[in-house]
Structures are given as structure tokens and as C-alpha cells.
Motif scaffolding. Structure first.
Motif, PDB file in Angstrom:
ATOM      1  N   GLU A   2       0.829  -1.205   0.000  1.00 23.22           N
ATOM      2  CA  GLU A   2       0.000   0.000   0.000  1.00 23.22           C
ATOM      3  C   GLU A   2       0.863   1.254   0.000  1.00 23.22           C
ATOM      4  OE1 GLU A   2      -4.175  -1.493   2.088  1.00 23.22           O
ATOM      5  OE2 GLU A   2      -2.637  -0.528   3.333  1.00 23.22           O
TER       6      GLU A   2
ATOM      7  N   TRP B 263       0.592  -3.205  -8.450  1.00 24.00           N
ATOM      8  CA  TRP B 263      -0.852  -3.219  -8.230  1.00 24.00           C
ATOM      9  C   TRP B 263      -1.398  -4.645  -8.289  1.00 24.00           C
ATOM     10  CZ3 TRP B 263      -4.073   0.976  -7.221  1.00 24.00           C
ATOM     11  CH2 TRP B 263      -3.460   2.233  -7.277  1.00 24.00           C
TER      12      TRP B 263
ATOM     13  N   THR C 104      -8.679  -2.966  -6.823  1.00 24.82           N
ATOM     14  CA  THR C 104      -7.258  -2.778  -7.129  1.00 24.82           C
ATOM     15  C   THR C 104      -6.943  -3.239  -8.541  1.00 24.82           C
ATOM     16  OG1 THR C 104      -6.653  -3.039  -4.799  1.00 24.82           O
ATOM     17  CG2 THR C 104      -4.908  -3.394  -6.424  1.00 24.82           C
TER      18      THR C 104
END
Length: 205
Positions: free
Chosen positions: A133, A145, A164
């Protein structure tokens, strides 16, 4: 022996320069920087040879010296860190990654390396999430990601996983087609999955 002698000489020179109470003249500093850059380049070539020759202990030892001269060279931390933890020297690997993070706090790379370590090596998904994160707060590659999406899925946070991966597709429309299809499949599978992935499932797609 030649490498040890050169290493000691350069490190002594580096320490001497760092200890100067006043900035050196620009021309002198330029020459010193050129010497350091040349030495680091030679070290990296030699370290690459050791990597391919399987002389990993030499590579790890030289990495620590190279970092003194080039603390922002991310590949030094990445390669030696992987060698350390894959040899069950986890404490040394984490310490090296943390050193890399202290020296490079404003780029994604070391946050990602630590996130990958806790995800793949330790299966500590909460710890992996903490670093990943942080990684996505900086400009980064698509796979950062993607990994974070898998971590959310492992933690049972399916909505975050899907969000995400959707954000990944939005940000990286030119990513490899096969990887794009894999991400879309992950989204479909996660949306229809009744349980979180089991430990044996492949989450690297």
C-alpha cells in the motif's frame, strides 16, 4: 585479493572525502565522482559475473561495499536480498531491504521488495499489504498493483482486490495482453469465489 585491495582503497578514499569539513572545489569533486562512478561500474560488471558463475557469497559481500558508494542503486538491494532469503538468511535479507528503504524512501521499489518478501516468503499477508500500500503511493509498475490485488484476495478482502485490479487496468492500458487477460480473469474469479484462495493456488497471474 585484488578486489579486496581495491575495495579497501576506495572505501578509505570515500570516507576521507565524506569527512572533509568544507565542500571540495567543484572540479575536484567532479573528478572524485567520476572515479567512484567508474569503480561502481566495474564492481557491477564483476558482480554480474559472480551471479552467473554461482559465486553468490562474493556477490553479497561486494554488495555491501557497492552500496556505500551508490546507495540509490536499487538492483543492489534486490539481488542480494533475494540471495539472502533464498539461502535462509532471512534476518540479513530484511535488514538489507530496510537499509534500501531508508536510502530510497521516495520511490516504490523497496516497499515492493519488502511486500513481495512477506507475501511470497513468509505468507504474512497483513505485513505484505502494509508495504504494498505504501508502494502504490509512488509511480510504479503494473505488477505492484497486481500483487496488492492478490494480497487483498488472500486476506479475504475481495472487494478491495477487485477494485485494485480494476484500477490496474485503468492505469496501465498498454500492459502485456496476456497479463491483462489474466487480471480480468482474476477479477471474474474473485467476484464469483465463495472462499478466499487456498495456500496452494497460483496467485502470480
Amino acid at each position: 585479493m585484488k578486489w579486496l585491495w581495491m575495495t579497501g582503497l576506495v572505501c578509505a578514499l570515500f570516507a576521507s572525502v565524506q569527512a572533509q569539513p568544507q565542500p571540495l572545489p567543484a572540479e575536484v569533486q567532479k573528478r572524485i565522482d567520476a572515479i567512484f562512478d567508474g569503480v561502481v561500474d566495474r564492481w557491477i560488471v564483476q558482480m554480474d559475473r559472480w551471479w552467473h558463475d554461482g559465486q553468490h557469497e562474493h556477490l553479497i559481500n561486494m554488495t555491501y561495499f557497492a552500496i556505500m558508494l551508490d546507495p540509490h542503486n536499487i538492483s543492489l538491494y534486490e539481488n542480494a536480498g533475494w540471495l539472502l532469503w533464498s539461502s535462509d538468511r532471512d534476518d540479513e535479507a530484511v535488514a538489507l531491504y530496510q537499509r534500501g528503504l531508508r536510502n530510497n524512501p521516495d520511490v516504490y521499489d523497496m516497499y515492493y521488495e519488502l511486500g513481495q518478501y512477506y507475501y511470497i516468503r513468509k505468507r504474512d499477508y497483513a505485513k505484505a499489504r502494509e508495504y504494498l500500500e505504501q508502494a502504490i503511493k509512488f509511480p510504479c509498475e503494473w505488477f505492484v498493483w497486481n500483487t496488492l490485488g492478490h494480497v487483498y484476495a488472500r486476506l479475504g478482502e475481495r472487494e478491495k482486490a477487485v477494485e485494485t485490479w480494476q484500477e490496474l487496468l485503468r492505469r496501465f492500458p498498454m500492459m502485456p495482453v496476456d497479463q491483462m487477460e489474466a487480471v480480468r480473469k482474476n477479477i471474474r474469479d474473485t467476484m464469483t469465489r465463495d472462499t478466499t484462495p487456498t495456500a496452494g493456488e497460483n496467485t502470480q497471474q
